[in-house]
Design an enzyme around this catalytic site. Structure first.
Site, mmCIF file in Angstrom:
data_model
loop_
_atom_site.group_PDB
_atom_site.id
_atom_site.type_symbol
_atom_site.label_atom_id
_atom_site.label_comp_id
_atom_site.label_asym_id
_atom_site.label_seq_id
_atom_site.Cartn_x
_atom_site.Cartn_y
_atom_site.Cartn_z
ATOM 1 N N PRO A 78 0.838 -1.213 0.000
ATOM 2 C CA PRO A 78 0.000 0.000 0.000
ATOM 3 C C PRO A 78 0.864 1.251 0.000
ATOM 4 O O PRO A 78 1.834 1.354 0.747
ATOM 5 C CB PRO A 78 -0.802 -0.146 1.289
ATOM 6 C CG PRO A 78 -0.925 -1.619 1.470
ATOM 7 C CD PRO A 78 0.379 -2.196 0.984
ATOM 8 N N CYS A 79 0.491 2.216 -0.839
ATOM 9 C CA CYS A 79 1.421 3.274 -1.211
ATOM 10 C C CYS A 79 1.066 4.652 -0.681
ATOM 11 O O CYS A 79 1.654 5.634 -1.095
ATOM 12 C CB CYS A 79 1.499 3.337 -2.736
ATOM 13 S SG CYS A 79 -0.134 3.478 -3.524
ATOM 14 N N GLN A 80 0.112 4.774 0.235
ATOM 15 C CA GLN A 80 -0.323 6.097 0.663
ATOM 16 C C GLN A 80 0.813 6.985 1.191
ATOM 17 O O GLN A 80 0.817 8.190 0.925
ATOM 18 C CB GLN A 80 -1.408 5.985 1.742
ATOM 19 C CG GLN A 80 -2.725 5.439 1.240
ATOM 20 C CD GLN A 80 -2.810 3.936 1.416
ATOM 21 O OE1 GLN A 80 -1.793 3.255 1.483
ATOM 22 N NE2 GLN A 80 -4.024 3.418 1.492
#
Length: 393
Positions: A80-82
Site C-alpha cells: 500500500p502506497c499512501q
C-alpha cells in the site's frame, strides 16, 4: 517446469493475472481486504490468506502455498502506497513517508523475501517512492536487501525504473515504480517502450523504432457501447455532476476557467486535475482512481461513471475476471491494481532473462485496435444555474 509465485498485497489480482498470462502460476495470495479476497477466490483457484500481512508468518505462507524455502520462482506485490502518493503532497504539502505507520508494509515485503528466498522478486509502488531528494523508501529497500544478502549468503540484485503503462500498450496513463531483482545477482533489463504518444512525439519517432501509437480508450471499451448494460447508479452526482455534458471529451473543469474555452465558472487550477475529467475515445484513459470523490473522473464520454467491465478493460484485466462488491469496492480493487498487460510484459521479460525461457513477444492482454464508428460530441449550452455561479468557485 512450473514457475510458482508468492503474491503479497494481491488486491483484485492485477499483477497475478498478468504474470499468469506470461506463464507463471500463483501458489498463494495474501490480502486483507475481504472483497478483494472474494474476487480472487471467485475467479481463480489460488490459495488466498485473508489477513493483514503483519499477522501472517512466512512459515504459514510457505505451508499454505505448498512451497519450501527457495522453491518459489517469484515474489510479487505492491505494498500500500499512501505514504508516498502524490495526493499526500496535495493535501499536506509533504508526507510522513517512512514515519507513516503504513510504510511498514515495505518492511514486511522484505521480511517475506528474506524468509522465503524466491529466485526473483518484483515490487511495485507509486512513483513518489522514487522522488528525487525524497527517495528514503528506495534507500530503505536497498539497505534491507543488503542485509538479506549478508544473512543468507545470496546476491539479490536491485534494479528500478518508473514505467508509464501507456508506453507498453495499456490504454491508460499510469506511472509506477517497479523494482526487480534476482537471487544470483542477474541484472534485469527493463523492456523498451513498445508504444508512443502520437500527440506529442510522432515527429521524433524513427522508422527504425517500430513503435505503435498509444492504445486508446476506444480500443479498450468502444465495443462495450453496444453491449454493456449500464447500471442505474452510473450518473455523476454532487453539486457539479450535471455539468459533465458541457465539457468536451478529453477535457476537465479547466475548460470552464478564465484560461479555458468555456464559461468562467472555476478558478484556474483550483481543483484536482481529475475533477470533471472526461475520457477522449482517441486517447488513453487517465489513471483509474481507487477512492475518487463524487465528481472525480475519469468519466465516460457519455457523461457517466465507468462500469466494472470498462474499468477492468482499461486496467487490461482478462475478460473472464469479474470484480465483486458494491461500486466503491469495485472502484477500490481496480483503482489500486497494476494493469495486467504491463505485468505480462514484465513477466515475459523475467522468464527470458532470469529463467532462459523464450516466450512469444505477443502480449495477449493488450486490446486490439478498433475503428471508431461514431462521432463523440458535447453540449455547449451551459445551464443558467452554472452561469450564475460563474467565477465564484
Amino acid at each position: 517446469m512450473q514457475y510458482k509465485i508468492i503474491s503479497l498485497f494481491s488486491g483484485g489480482g492485477g499483477l497475478d493475472y498478468g504474470f499468469e498470462a506470461a506463464g507463471f502460476d500463483t501458489s498463494v495470495c495474501i490480502e486483507m481486504d475481504k472483497w478483494s479476497c472474494r474476487t480472487l477466490r471467485h475467479n481463480r483457484d489460488w490459495t488466498v490468506i485473508e489477513d493483514r500481512i503483519e499477522n501472517v508468518s512466512s512459515k504459514e505462507i510457505l505451508e499454505k502455498g505448498k512451497l519450501k524455502k527457495g522453491e518459489a520462482s517469484l515474489l510479487i506485490g505492491g505494498p500500500p502506497c499512501q505514504p508516498f502518493s502524490k495526493s499526500s503532497y496535495w493535501f499536506n504539502g509533504d508526507t510522513k513517508r517512512l514515519n507513516d505507520p503504513r510504510a511498514n508494509t515495505l518492511e514486511h515485503y522484505m521480511r517475506v523475501l528474506n524468509d522465503t528466498l524466491p529466485s526473483a522478486f518484483v515490487l511495485e509502488n507509486v512513483f513518489g517512492l522514487a522522488y528525487k531528494g525524497k527517495d528514503e523508501g528506495l534507500q530503505f529497500l536497498e539497505n534491507a536487501l543488503d542485509l538479506i544478502n549478508k544473512n543468507n549468503n545470496v546476491n539479490y540484485s536491485f534494479k528500478w525504473k518508473v514505467l508509464n503503462a501507456a508506453d507498453y500498450g495499456v490504454p491508460q496513463i499510469r506511472e509506477r515504480v517497479f523494482i526487480v531483482g534476482h537471487i544470483d545477482g542477474k541484472e534485469f533489463t527493463f523492456p523498451p517502450k513498445s508504444h508512443f504518444n502520437p500527440q506529442k512525439n510522432s515527429g521524433q519517432i524513427s522508422i527504425f523504432d517500430d513503435l505503435e501509437p498509444y492504445t486508446t480508450a476506444w480500443d479498450s471499451i468502444g465495443d462495450l457501447d453496444l453491449v454493456e448494460k449500464v447500471p442505474l447508479k452510473s450518473e455523476v452526482g454532487g453539486k457539479w455532476g450535471n455539468l459533465l455534458p458541457y465539457i468536451p471529451p478529453g477535457e476537465n473543469y479547466l475548460y470552464h476557467t478564465e484560461r479555458g474555452e468555456g464559461s468562467e465558472i472555476f478558478k484556474w487550477r483550483s481543483r484536482y486535475w481529475s475533477f470533471l475529467l472526461k475520457l477522449h475515445p482517441d486517447r488513453p484513459s487517465w489513471t483509474i482512481q481507487a477512492q475518487p470523490g463524487t465528481s472525480i473522473g475519469p468519466f465516460h464520454w457519455n457523461n457517466r461513471r465507468l462500469t466494472m467491465r470498462e474499468m477492468a478493460r482499461i486496467q487490461t484485466f482478462p475478460d473472464n475476471v469479474e470484480i465483486l462488491g458494491g461500486i466503491s469496492n469495485i472502484q477500490k480493487q481496480l483503482g489500486n491494481a497494476v494493469p495486467s498487460a504491463l505485468a505480462e510484459v514484465l513477466g515475459k521479460e523475467i522468464l527470458e532473462q532470469f529463467f532462459d525461457k523464450k516466450n512469444s513477444s505477443t502480449i495477449t492482454l493488450i486490446p486490439n485496435k478498433k475503428k471508431r464508428y461514431k462521432r463523440i460530441g458535447f453540449n455547449n449550452s451551459i445551464p443558467n444555474k452554472y452561469l450564475e455561479m460563474s467565477a465564484v468557485e
